[in-house]
Design an enzyme around this catalytic site. Structure first.
Site, PDB file in Angstrom:
ATOM      1  N   HIS A 163      69.366  22.301 -94.637  1.00  0.00           N
ATOM      2  CA  HIS A 163      68.870  23.369 -93.943  1.00  0.00           C
ATOM      3  C   HIS A 163      68.253  22.837 -92.571  1.00  0.00           C
ATOM      4  CE1 HIS A 163      69.810  26.393 -96.726  1.00  0.00           C
ATOM      5  NE2 HIS A 163      69.086  25.876 -97.422  1.00  0.00           N
TER       6      HIS A 163
ATOM      7  N   ASP B  29      61.109  15.417 -92.286  1.00  0.00           N
ATOM      8  CA  ASP B  29      62.260  15.635 -91.413  1.00  0.00           C
ATOM      9  C   ASP B  29      63.481  14.659 -91.783  1.00  0.00           C
ATOM     10  OD1 ASP B  29      63.907  16.786 -89.288  1.00  0.00           O
ATOM     11  OD2 ASP B  29      63.161  14.947 -87.912  1.00  0.00           O
ATOM     12  N   HIS B  30      64.609  14.823 -91.959  1.00  0.00           N
ATOM     13  CA  HIS B  30      65.761  13.975 -92.353  1.00  0.00           C
ATOM     14  C   HIS B  30      65.543  13.440 -93.696  1.00  0.00           C
ATOM     15  CE1 HIS B  30      67.090  14.972 -88.225  1.00  0.00           C
ATOM     16  NE2 HIS B  30      68.200  14.306 -88.457  1.00  0.00           N
TER      17      HIS B  30
ATOM     18  N   GLU C  80      64.221  29.252 -93.937  1.00  0.00           N
ATOM     19  CA  GLU C  80      65.101  28.319 -94.469  1.00  0.00           C
ATOM     20  C   GLU C  80      66.573  28.607 -93.807  1.00  0.00           C
ATOM     21  OE1 GLU C  80      65.287  27.253 -98.998  1.00  0.00           O
ATOM     22  OE2 GLU C  80      66.812  28.809 -98.885  1.00  0.00           O
TER      23      GLU C  80
ATOM     24  N   HIS D 122      72.805  20.500-100.499  1.00  0.00           N
ATOM     25  CA  HIS D 122      73.165  20.865 -99.308  1.00  0.00           C
ATOM     26  C   HIS D 122      71.826  20.832 -98.328  1.00  0.00           C
ATOM     27  CE1 HIS D 122      71.054  24.164-101.429  1.00  0.00           C
ATOM     28  NE2 HIS D 122      70.855  24.787-100.336  1.00  0.00           N
TER      29      HIS D 122
ATOM     30  N   HIS E  41      68.426  19.622 -99.762  1.00  0.00           N
ATOM     31  CA  HIS E  41      67.601  19.837-100.919  1.00  0.00           C
ATOM     32  C   HIS E  41      68.720  20.396-101.990  1.00  0.00           C
ATOM     33  CE1 HIS E  41      66.549  24.475-100.851  1.00  0.00           C
ATOM     34  NE2 HIS E  41      67.729  24.286-100.503  1.00  0.00           N
TER      35      HIS E  41
ATOM     36  N   CYS F 128      73.246  27.094-104.490  1.00  0.00           N
ATOM     37  CA  CYS F 128      72.105  26.412-104.052  1.00  0.00           C
ATOM     38  C   CYS F 128      71.819  25.137-105.035  1.00  0.00           C
ATOM     39  CB  CYS F 128      70.808  27.219-103.968  1.00  0.00           C
ATOM     40  SG  CYS F 128      71.018  28.443-102.530  1.00  0.00           S
TER      41      CYS F 128
END
Lengths: 137, 137, 137, 137, 137, 137
Positions: free
Chosen positions: D43, D81-82, D126, D41, D16, D35
């Site tokens: 998490h 996810d992913h 996060e 980047h 994100h 950010c």
């Protein structure tokens, strides 16, 4: 003097994708699964750097852990944290950023900065369940 | 018989400070930073003791972990827990209680009590991010 | 806007002892056990600060977590880390530094610095097995 | 019957970036720091979903945790996810994917699928140090 | 005086199975899955007991945590640890030992031993991903 | 190519008891303590499987971790999870299921399925404080 290993933990958060540039999207998806998503995904990488050597009889240190902490910060965290590994980190422009390859790159960057009488090892967690160790072999 | 390493975790909470008795306060602060505070600070130390040997074919044990637990309690926890390491623990009257030196002291105390056919190793966490390993080398 | 709680973790390492200044050593030992050791012991304190409020519709933040991180650093970590709580921290000169009282002191220091439209709560671990929560009640 | 809260943990890994579409790059960097990196980047998000209700006297369950696990999988993990949250998840096309906003989106998706006699709450990490809780207030 | 919650962690290892005595094996397997295995399976249960009350102005304690630790040991650990819950623990002879029901039994056993001016709450982990909270509602 | 160790975590929940079939109940209780309870007790076993080999220059993998995950599932989790080890798992019909022996059995089952150019090691936690490592020596 006794030979001890000192360990220091650090972390960085980064985006990446796994793919082979000469393969089709289908082949990349077949080999790398959802890790090959072209829009990227990301991880909280947890890093442990281990340094082995004799205790200094004056200080009682193998290596000052605050020096090691700053070295990890300048060499690894500043270079990788909140970055897109494929796009923004030179080492991965032509190297697939698997957790194995990231660990080797980290090892090589630190190896160049720590005196050779000290052995080093790198453990890198990509997720709490998947991690790798590299000791320069 | 297969050779296996059994590990047992323990912990103790202690105060300490790092300093060299022949150095000025300024030099101690320069080398050891806030760890040299003369009023002491403290840690929750987490200890893992690892014992390697062949499995006993009758019991299936390398070493009875409840025996190891009691040994760690009597030799280490009773001696170090809720103590000021510099002031109250004999080994650190003339030895700087760095996490490296504490691990070596723990190793030596346990090595004297565990039969020599078993190899031992000690991992000691001073904080969740700083830890050391000593295996008698 | 939805009301959300944001949590930020921090930590500090400190020495302390528990005792009542008007009691004999025997009575202090009877009530506080080995925690009353006059030579002090210490802990790695793990702190979570929780802040509850509405999400700002422009930023998507309840409170900028990097602002909260710096506030915890300046108000709590700089004041408590690597200190002897009884000797060096003003609030505990006449207040027993139990984990309950430390949590209340932390809450009050932060409450004075965070705007009153935000509710706050403090969770403080003295060891991985003993911890407290205080929300200003 | 006693009213109990059952909790189920899950996780997803995603990329994100934080930014406001009407702001300049400079303003986004000033407010969101690293950010806001336009290259993204990522998490490892850790999620706990909590469901409160009376114990069913026949089964002893508040809610079958394997049903809750599958619901989290189909509604949240399969969707996030992913993935790149900004680019690939509809809810964040016009909503900044702060951890606060992601938690509210997760709550709303699950709230629509769990019967209203059960209260729900969502906790989303996060990073190990930054996390949020949302309970529908 | 400030009202604070103190938490103490403990654990026990036990065998159990989930089933309804009036149902067929098929129905038990359909509802409880592999948890209904008639040969039993087991868990490391992690327990947190939380006690809320005013700080005693003399001691700085809400409740002496070593008293709470011993109470959990005598009431819960001695009764449940290394036991088969269905076969050896009276409360579960006619009550299905789901994690919800175990938490309620623990709460009731402790509630009877802790003075009523203190509120209590119990959090019980059956696995690191499945856990429950009960506060007597 | 660099030689790296990749690690994958998994878990299973099982019942067991420790005893020697030719010993009296008294002798079993003397040697194995409450672990010899004839009604069984149980654990959440946490398993880490480590595989060491050269990085494949095409994929960047030592071994595809999703292949390793599925292998652990089919060989270990499906065989051991929610089972009574003594009663339902063939290997322990005549072998005491100590954590040492379970680790050796897991190693042998996986060794047979992973190509011999890769070294393997198994770490098995019976509780968070007791664990073992076996590397085929």
């Amino acid at each position: 003097m006794p030979k001890v290993t000192v360990h220091r933990k650090a972390h960085f958060n980064a985006a990446h994708r796994l793919f082979h540039p000469e393969w089709s999207d289908e082949k990349n998806a077949a080999v790398f699964g959802k890790c090959s998503n072209p829009h990227y995904h990301g991880h909280n990488y947890d890093l442990t750097v281990s340094v082995t050597g004799e205790i200094d009889p004056i200080t009682g240190f193998v290596m000052d852990l605050s020096v090691l902490r700053e070295l990890i910060k300048s060499e690894i965290e500043d270079a990788f944290d909140h970055k897109n590994l494929n796009v923004e980190v030179a080492e991965f422009k032509s190297l697939n950023p698997t957790v194995e390859n990231i660990a080797v790159v980290i090892y090589n960057k630190l190896r160049a900065k720590i005196r050779t009488s000290l052995d080093i090892s790198v453990t890198l967690y990509e997720t709490p369940r998947n991690f790798v160790t590299y000791s320069g072999d």
